[in-house]
Design a protein around this motif. Structure first.
Motif, short mmCIF file in Angstrom:
data_model
loop_
_atom_site.label_atom_id
_atom_site.label_comp_id
_atom_site.label_asym_id
_atom_site.label_seq_id
_atom_site.Cartn_x
_atom_site.Cartn_y
_atom_site.Cartn_z
N GLY A 96 3.87 2.51 4.27
CA GLY A 96 4.53 3.59 5.00
C GLY A 96 3.64 4.04 6.15
O GLY A 96 2.62 3.40 6.45
N ASP A 97 3.98 5.15 6.78
CA ASP A 97 3.21 5.54 7.97
C ASP A 97 1.75 5.85 7.65
O ASP A 97 0.85 5.49 8.42
CB ASP A 97 3.89 6.68 8.75
N GLY A 98 1.49 6.47 6.49
CA GLY A 98 0.11 6.79 6.11
C GLY A 98 -0.70 5.51 5.95
O GLY A 98 -1.81 5.38 6.49
N SER A 99 -0.15 4.54 5.22
CA SER A 99 -0.86 3.28 4.98
C SER A 99 -1.04 2.50 6.28
O SER A 99 -2.11 1.91 6.52
CB SER A 99 -0.09 2.40 4.00
N LEU A 100 -0.01 2.48 7.11
CA LEU A 100 -0.12 1.72 8.37
C LEU A 100 -1.19 2.32 9.27
O LEU A 100 -1.91 1.62 9.97
CB LEU A 100 1.24 1.66 9.08
N HIS A 101 -1.29 3.64 9.21
CA HIS A 101 -2.31 4.34 9.99
C HIS A 101 -3.72 3.89 9.54
O HIS A 101 -4.57 3.53 10.35
CB HIS A 101 -2.13 5.85 9.79
N ILE A 102 -3.92 3.90 8.23
CA ILE A 102 -5.22 3.51 7.67
C ILE A 102 -5.51 2.04 7.97
O ILE A 102 -6.62 1.68 8.40
CB ILE A 102 -5.25 3.77 6.14
N SER A 156 0.84 -1.20 0.00
CA SER A 156 0.00 0.00 0.00
C SER A 156 0.87 1.26 0.00
O SER A 156 1.97 1.25 0.54
CB SER A 156 -0.87 -0.04 1.26
N GLY A 157 0.38 2.32 -0.63
CA GLY A 157 1.15 3.57 -0.71
C GLY A 157 2.10 3.52 -1.89
O GLY A 157 2.01 2.65 -2.75
N GLY A 158 3.04 4.46 -1.94
CA GLY A 158 3.99 4.51 -3.06
C GLY A 158 4.85 3.25 -3.09
O GLY A 158 5.19 2.71 -2.04
N ASP A 159 5.18 2.79 -4.29
CA ASP A 159 6.00 1.58 -4.36
C ASP A 159 7.46 1.90 -4.04
O ASP A 159 7.82 3.07 -3.86
CB ASP A 159 5.89 0.93 -5.75
N ASP A 183 10.93 7.34 6.90
CA ASP A 183 10.43 8.19 7.99
C ASP A 183 9.46 7.46 8.93
O ASP A 183 8.79 8.10 9.73
CB ASP A 183 9.76 9.45 7.42
N VAL A 184 9.38 6.12 8.83
CA VAL A 184 8.55 5.38 9.79
C VAL A 184 9.33 5.26 11.10
O VAL A 184 10.51 4.87 11.08
CB VAL A 184 8.18 3.97 9.26
N ALA A 185 8.69 5.59 12.20
CA ALA A 185 9.37 5.56 13.50
C ALA A 185 9.55 4.12 13.99
O ALA A 185 8.91 3.20 13.47
CB ALA A 185 8.55 6.35 14.52
N MET A 186 10.39 3.93 14.97
CA MET A 186 10.63 2.65 15.67
C MET A 186 11.40 1.62 14.85
O MET A 186 11.60 0.50 15.29
CB MET A 186 9.31 2.00 16.14
N THR A 187 11.80 1.99 13.63
CA THR A 187 12.64 1.08 12.85
C THR A 187 13.80 1.90 12.28
O THR A 187 13.59 3.04 11.84
CB THR A 187 11.87 0.36 11.72
N GLU A 188 15.00 1.32 12.32
CA GLU A 188 16.13 2.07 11.78
C GLU A 188 16.01 2.20 10.27
O GLU A 188 16.38 3.22 9.71
CB GLU A 188 17.44 1.35 12.15
N ASP A 189 15.52 1.17 9.62
CA ASP A 189 15.40 1.18 8.16
C ASP A 189 14.04 0.67 7.72
O ASP A 189 13.47 -0.22 8.34
CB ASP A 189 16.46 0.27 7.53
N SER A 190 13.57 1.23 6.62
CA SER A 190 12.35 0.74 5.98
C SER A 190 12.72 0.19 4.61
O SER A 190 13.72 0.63 4.01
CB SER A 190 11.34 1.88 5.79
N ILE A 191 11.90 -0.72 4.11
CA ILE A 191 12.15 -1.30 2.78
C ILE A 191 12.20 -0.16 1.74
O ILE A 191 11.34 0.71 1.74
CB ILE A 191 11.00 -2.25 2.37
N GLY A 192 13.16 -0.21 0.86
CA GLY A 192 13.24 0.73 -0.26
C GLY A 192 14.21 1.88 -0.04
O GLY A 192 14.68 2.50 -1.00
N TYR A 193 14.50 2.15 1.22
CA TYR A 193 15.34 3.30 1.53
C TYR A 193 16.75 3.16 0.96
O TYR A 193 17.25 4.06 0.28
CB TYR A 193 15.39 3.50 3.05
N TRP A 194 17.38 2.01 1.18
CA TRP A 194 18.78 1.87 0.75
C TRP A 194 18.91 1.84 -0.76
O TRP A 194 19.93 2.27 -1.31
CB TRP A 194 19.44 0.66 1.41
N THR A 195 17.88 1.35 -1.45
CA THR A 195 17.95 1.40 -2.92
C THR A 195 17.88 2.85 -3.38
O THR A 195 18.62 3.27 -4.28
CB THR A 195 16.80 0.57 -3.54
N ALA A 196 17.00 3.63 -2.76
CA ALA A 196 16.89 5.04 -3.14
C ALA A 196 18.21 5.77 -2.86
O ALA A 196 18.66 6.59 -3.68
CB ALA A 196 15.75 5.70 -2.36
N VAL A 197 18.83 5.46 -1.74
CA VAL A 197 20.12 6.09 -1.42
C VAL A 197 21.18 5.70 -2.46
O VAL A 197 21.97 6.53 -2.91
CB VAL A 197 20.59 5.69 0.01
#
Ligand code: F6P
Length: 358
Positions: A115-121, A10-13, A143-157
């Motif tokens: 992401g945080d928006g989808s998890l909220h919903i 859910s949310g942006g891929d 930007d999801v709290a309580m986790t150092e990394d989220s899926i997709g972040y390191w590929t974007a970096v």
């Protein structure tokens, strides 16, 4: 007892989602002998009648999809079921249809990757309809709290770092100041990490207000030191000096975009340097996932299924201290995880002489 679990994105891929789906299938079907149902287009698949789903089995169990960007299930970032945009523009609460879809399928649990928006919903839906939810954090924005990394972040970096690798030689050849605008809705994690890894001279992030005179001073001092080029990374959510976000689109479809050109033009006017601007955009979300996203995706998928097996719901899997843990979803969505102005990466950047605009 055989269970039937649903999985949706859910949310942006982003890159690494398929690694999660594969891990859920390997653990759920291969490990526990359960049935795993893939729900298409996020919660839209549960709203559709009959529900838009497919059974996931050995087709996704091989290693092929591990390497694929995007999500084989499809996704959407426009379908908030509590204010679903109808064709006449009216928002309608269609949340009960989703819970109904979950029940129609006879699901014992739902694994929601968002992401945080989808998890909220998803959490709101789960609470309203008594659905057994386990969340998995994904977002290039990290930007999801309580986790150092989220899926997709390191590929974007990695993509943003590679862009700097490619911009540096052409900047040096033409004696130019290159501005790279990267994504990161309201968080500067991608800009900061890629800026450090890619050798940027200036990194502007939304967490640290910037001043043109500071940026100018950095460019002037590089020039005095004999440098004929400079690399600037700017996160899309950075404000202008007047404190305004630069956006594109209309009405509800507003998206960040354009601060890179603003910075390019103001820096050119202030320093006399020739500037060029690259807006990286959605290439940060696609392509093959880098190894850390495959690893994280695999670990998260396995742990999420184990949580279902243990009957632990309303939890989000998370990465902490080289380990997979789980935390209450409520804690993860309370507030976004933005760049810590006193954190290790900010200190590293400053220690390297990178100008953060302040
Ligand atoms: O949240 C992920 C993200 O890629 C942001 O970095 C960006 O601002 C936004 O999504 C773009 O959304 P869309 O795909 O709707 O243009």
């Amino acid at each position: 007892m055989t269970k039937r679990i649903g999985v949706l994105t859910s949310g942006g891929d982003c890159s690494g989602l398929n690694a999660v789906i594969r891990a859920v299938v390997r653990r759920g079907v291969g490990g526990y002998g359960w049935r795993v149902t893939g729900i298409r287009q996020g919660t839209l698949g549960l709203m559709t009648r009959p529900p838009d789903v497919e059974d996931l089995d050995f087709g996704v169990n091989d290693a092929t999809i591990l390497r694929l960007g995007g999500t084989i299930l499809g996704t959407t970032n426009k379908g908030d079921p509590f204010a679903f945009p109808m064709s006449d523009g009216r928002p309608l609460d269609r949340s009960t249809e989703i819970v109904e879809g979950y029940r129609m399928l006879g699901l014992d649990a739902l694994i929601g990757i968002g992401g945080d928006g989808s998890l909220h919903i998803l959490r709101r839906l789960a609470q309203q309809g008594g659905m057994n939810l386990v969340g998995i954090p994904k977002t290039i924005d990290n930007d999801v709290a309580m986790t150092e990394d989220s899926i997709g972040y390191w590929t974007a970096v990695a993509v943003a770092t590679e862009a700097l690798d490619r911009l540096q030689p052409t900047a040096a050849s033409h004696s130019r100041v290159m501005v790279l605008e990267v994504m990161g809705r309201d968080a500067g994690h991608i800009a900061l990490a890629a800026g450090i890894a890619g050798g940027a001279d200036i990194v502007l992030i939304p967490e640290i207000p910037w001043r043109l005179d500071k940026v100018k001073a950095q460019i002037d001092s590089l020039k005095t030191a004999g440098r004929n080029f400079a690399l600037i990374v700017v996160a899309e959510a950075v404000r202008t000096e007047a404190g305004v976000h630069v956006t594109r689109g209309q009405g509800g479809a507003q998206r960040y975009g354009g601060i890179g050109h603003y910075v390019g033009e103001t820096v050119a006017a202030a320093t006399g340097a020739e500037t060029r601007v690259t807006v990286l955009g959605h290439v940060q979300r696609g392509g093959q996932p880098v190894a850390p996203d495959r690893l994280l995706g695999s670990a998260f998928g396995v742990h999420a299924v184990d949580l279902v097996a243990a009957g632990k719901f309303d939890r989000m899997v998370a990465w902490s201290n080289r380990s997979v843990i789980d935390v209450p979803i409520a804690d993860a969505i309370r507030q976004p995880h933005i760049v810590d102005r006193d954190g290790a990466l900010v200190r590293t950047a400053r220690g390297l002489g990178i100008c953060l605009g302040d």
